[in-house]
Design an enzyme around this catalytic site. Structure first.
Site, PDB file in Angstrom:
ATOM      1  N   HIS A   1       0.869  -1.193  -0.055  1.00 55.43           N
ATOM      2  CA  HIS A   1       0.031  -0.097  -0.020  1.00 55.43           C
ATOM      3  C   HIS A   1       0.745   1.081  -0.106  1.00 55.43           C
ATOM      4  O   HIS A   1       0.561   2.457  -0.467  1.00 55.43           O
ATOM      5  CB  HIS A   1      -0.891   0.118   1.252  1.00 55.43           C
ATOM      6  CG  HIS A   1      -2.181  -0.855   0.965  1.00 55.43           C
ATOM      7  ND1 HIS A   1      -2.159  -2.279   1.485  1.00 55.43           N
ATOM      8  CD2 HIS A   1      -3.262  -0.863   0.134  1.00 55.43           C
ATOM      9  CE1 HIS A   1      -3.180  -2.979   0.893  1.00 55.43           C
ATOM     10  NE2 HIS A   1      -3.731  -2.093   0.425  1.00 55.43           N
TER      11      HIS A   1
ATOM     12  N   GLU B   1     -10.287 -11.171  -4.250  1.00 50.68           N
ATOM     13  CA  GLU B   1      -8.980 -11.102  -4.109  1.00 50.68           C
ATOM     14  C   GLU B   1      -8.453 -12.456  -3.228  1.00 50.68           C
ATOM     15  O   GLU B   1      -7.335 -12.120  -2.646  1.00 50.68           O
ATOM     16  CB  GLU B   1      -8.751 -10.011  -3.412  1.00 50.68           C
ATOM     17  CG  GLU B   1      -9.577  -9.429  -2.043  1.00 50.68           C
ATOM     18  CD  GLU B   1      -9.542  -7.976  -1.822  1.00 50.68           C
ATOM     19  OE1 GLU B   1      -8.549  -7.218  -2.148  1.00 50.68           O
ATOM     20  OE2 GLU B   1     -10.243  -7.627  -0.959  1.00 50.68           O
TER      21      GLU B   1
ATOM     22  N   ASP C   1      -4.033  -8.266  -4.040  1.00 56.09           N
ATOM     23  CA  ASP C   1      -4.046  -9.520  -3.062  1.00 56.09           C
ATOM     24  C   ASP C   1      -4.393 -10.741  -3.613  1.00 56.09           C
ATOM     25  O   ASP C   1      -4.048 -11.750  -3.231  1.00 56.09           O
ATOM     26  CB  ASP C   1      -5.330  -9.145  -2.136  1.00 56.09           C
ATOM     27  CG  ASP C   1      -4.781  -8.346  -0.993  1.00 56.09           C
ATOM     28  OD1 ASP C   1      -3.768  -8.370  -0.420  1.00 56.09           O
ATOM     29  OD2 ASP C   1      -5.547  -7.306  -0.755  1.00 56.09           O
TER      30      ASP C   1
ATOM     31  N   CYS D   1      -9.747  -3.738 -10.232  1.00 59.69           N
ATOM     32  CA  CYS D   1      -9.142  -2.664  -9.476  1.00 59.69           C
ATOM     33  C   CYS D   1      -7.756  -2.588  -8.728  1.00 59.69           C
ATOM     34  O   CYS D   1      -7.566  -1.636  -8.212  1.00 59.69           O
ATOM     35  CB  CYS D   1     -10.226  -2.065  -8.492  1.00 59.69           C
ATOM     36  SG  CYS D   1     -10.530  -3.335  -7.021  1.00 59.69           S
TER      37      CYS D   1
HETATM   38  C1  PEP Z   1      -6.169  -5.323  -4.334  1.00 53.90           C
HETATM   39  O1  PEP Z   1      -6.093  -6.231  -3.573  1.00 53.90           O
HETATM   40  O2  PEP Z   1      -5.956  -5.555  -5.619  1.00 53.90           O
HETATM   41  C2  PEP Z   1      -7.055  -4.028  -4.047  1.00 53.90           C
HETATM   42  C3  PEP Z   1      -7.223  -3.301  -4.974  1.00 53.90           C
HETATM   43  O3  PEP Z   1      -7.087  -3.851  -2.682  1.00 53.90           O
HETATM   44  P1  PEP Z   1      -5.813  -3.136  -1.935  1.00 53.90           P
HETATM   45  O4  PEP Z   1      -4.716  -2.887  -2.778  1.00 53.90           O
HETATM   46  O5  PEP Z   1      -6.171  -2.012  -1.122  1.00 53.90           O
HETATM   47  O6  PEP Z   1      -5.457  -4.439  -1.037  1.00 53.90           O
HETATM   48 MG    MG Z   2      -6.851  -5.896  -1.479  1.00 49.37          MG
END
Ligand code: PEP
Ligand code: MG
Length: 589
Positions: free
Chosen positions: A208, A450, A474, A521
């Site tokens: 993140h 995910e 994920d 996403c």
């Molecule tokens: C992901 O896991 O791809 C996602 C979009 O959520 P995050 O990156 O916030 O875990």
């Molecule tokens: Mg995620």
């Protein structure tokens, strides 16, 4: 030894040039002066204060102390019940520790005696105290050393904002932040600054921290291993965010070369802006939705600038970071309303809290566990803390009147988790109805795919939910069993692994068959090398950071589904990595 160069005429000492390699997480070239930052106590910079600046340094220390005490006092005032109530006891203890002369006075003496910077003086004194605490026989008292550390960290954070850089650049635009590690919460604070770039020793490309760096559109590199140790404050550095190369003390020739590269990159970015209002469609005329990912309502400006047609992922948990208390229902309502109104009727997908793993609340022992990525994260945390979840759901529903809201639930794997979340949503609706509060009764609810278990049991999701969104970050982490934030296994993080591609493609196919909208996403959606592959798998909705959107749009505009679909199918059938890479190259030419 090379002839040293300077970025803007500031003299540099004669020091050898060297290059470090890491993982580039955000493209572009940044040229500036290293500024070593730290939130971890052992990494505070140490530098000598000029004799005539010692008084000012003591004042800087006093101000940071006062600011921290004030923040704690405010917190104590708001800490009345529940989670906040437990916090209250710690807050009082931290206030007491900081008020004691061992922490409020002794570091001042160290600053004067050693002409030391405030952070270093404070850490020296903290180390002494921690040692004393460790000598206690009583286990409870011994454990209090952590409170000393935490209290000091609060002051260090306050000092971080006023770091003293004696002969450094006067503009943030000339600063390259160098850190051993930065948490997503630290990174989000940098949104308030205008630094030129970021580099860290640890971290994976889809951590993140890296994701937020990318959202800032700043060249950034993670996983440099020893940058923090090898680079000195104010050294001239070049960050090549695409290649993952960091050049320290470049010679004049290298500097000129990178200045040219930088200009050419910026020109290309500038040209892309012309595509802002062009509708995203493939050459054969298929419309493609390009949505944006955001962390905070303030990100909306860049989303509008990039011409996104919706928000595909609002990572709402970022509203909960960098604060000691939880945002109230009203605060959350205001944040969600702000985004919905700004998007002016375009869809806004707000994800319910995804706390845990690398995003922790202060005092977040609850989500820590032996392996936080596999622990009480996201929907698991929300179902374990229904009060916190209900507050968020009520805030979202209240905001639904101000635009086109969609609610997205992260990290689902079990049917009972979906049912539990939907049950609490019903509960939130009933409580609002009971109060006579208006909201959109038909807000669509979707789930994130995910966890591999989710991708392998899609009917369970399709029966219960109105849309799906694939979180590839994920999904890759959990499919390949590698921690996305761990640079030591970053080379195993492979979006093109056949298992990953199978899970992504079959999720898109299943949604298509069931007539349910599906998006990607995760970071994969913003990688231009993956655009055609995803189009070929049948994806029609992408969500990414605004900084990546126009480049992806350009690629969409250049793609023909008739050509990309058969090649994507061939890639999907292939299990040999080298062949997959060759075919992908062909797909992208
Ligand atoms: C992901 O896991 O791809 C996602 C979009 O959520 P995050 O990156 O916030 O875990
Ligand atoms: Mg995620």
């Amino acid at each position: 030894m090379n002839q040293p160069a300077s970025a803007n005429g500031l003299a540099q000492t004669l020091t050898p040039s060297f290059t470090l390699l890491g993982a580039g997480v955000s493209a572009g070239i940044a040229i500036g002066y290293a500024h070593l930052v730290s939130t971890a106590r052992l990494e505070v910079p140490q530098y000598e204060i000029a004799a005539n600046e010692v008084d000012a340094e003591v004042v800087r220390f006093d101000n940071a102390m006062a600011q921290t005490q004030q923040a704690l006092a405010d917190l104590a005032a708001s800490a009345t019940q529940g989670v906040a109530g437990e916090l209250g006891a710690f807050v009082s203890l931290h206030r007491m520790l900081l008020a004691d002369s061992t922490l409020s006075q002794t570091p001042r003496d160290i600053i004067r005696e050693h002409r030391a910077n405030a952070e270093w003086a404070l850490v020296q004194q903290m180390d002494r105290l921690v040692e004393q605490f460790e000598q206690f026989e009583d286990a409870y008292l011994r454990e209090r050393k952590h409170d000393v550390e935490q209290a000091v960290e609060r002051v260090l954070k306050a000092l971080l904002g006023t770091a003293h850089t004696p002969s450094g650049p006067s503009h943030e635009e000339d600063v390259i932040v160098v850190a051993h590690d930065l948490s997503p919460a630290d990174m989000i604070l940098f949104k308030q600054h205008k630094f030129a770039g970021f580099v860290t020793d640890v971290g994976g490309v889809t951590s993140h921290t890296a994701i937020v760096a990318r959202s800032l559109s700043l060249p950034a590199i993670v996983g440099l291993h020893h940058a923090r140790e090898l680079i000195r404050e104010n050294e001239l550095v070049i960050v090549d965010g695409a290649e993952g190369t960091l050049i320290v003390n470049p010679d004049a020739q290298v500097l000129t070369e990178y200045q040219l590269k930088k200009r050419s990159y910026e020109l290309d970015r500038q040209k892309l802006k012309r595509l802002k209002t062009t509708p995203a469609a493939t050459l054969d005329g298929t419309p493609i939705e390009l949505h944006a990912n955001i962390e905070l309502p303030s990100d909306i400006e860049t989303v509008v600038e990039a011409g996104a047609t919706g928000i595909g992922l609002f990572r709402s948990e970022f509203l909960f970071l960098n604060r000691e208390d939880l945002p109230t229902e009203d605060e959350q309502f205001e944040a969600y309303r702000q985004v919905l109104e700004a998007m002016n009727g375009m869809p806004v997908t707000i994800r319910t809290l995804d706390l845990g793993a690398d995003k922790v609340l202060p005092g977040g022992e609850r989500t820590a566990g032996p392996n936080p990525a596999l622990g009480l994260r996201a929907i698991r945390f929300c179902l374990a803390e229904p009060g916190v979840f209900l507050t968020q759901l009520r805030a979202m529903l209240r905001a639904s009147r101000y635009g086109k809201l969609r609610i997205l639930i992260p990290m689902l794997a079990h049917a009972h988790e979906i049912d539990g979340a939907l049950g609490l949503l019903e509960h939130a609706k009933r409580s609002l109805q009971g109060e006579g509060t208006a909201f959109d009764t038909d807000v669509p609810v979707g789930g994130m795919i995910e966890v591999p278990a989710a991708a392998l049991s899609l009917p369970m999701f399709l029966h219960r939910l109105q849309f799906l969104s694939i979180g590839t970050n994920d999904l890759i982490q959990y499919t390949l069993a590698i921690d996305r934030a761990d640079e030591t296994v970053a080379h195993l993080y492979d979006p093109l692994h056949p298992a990953v591609l199978q899970l992504v493609a079959q999720t898109i196919r299943a949604c298509d068959k069931a007539g349910k909208p599906v998006a990607v996403c995760g970071e994969m959606a913003g990688e231009v090398e993956m655009t055609r592959l995803l189009l070929g798998f049948g994806l029609r909705q992408f969500s990414m950071h605004a900084s990546q959107l126009l480049e992806v749009k350009q690629q969409v505009l250049r793609s023909d589904l008739g050509e990309v679909t058969p090649l994507a199918t061939r890639i999907l059938r292939n299990t040999e990595s080298s062949k997959v890479h060759t075919l992908l190259e062909r797909l992208n030419t």
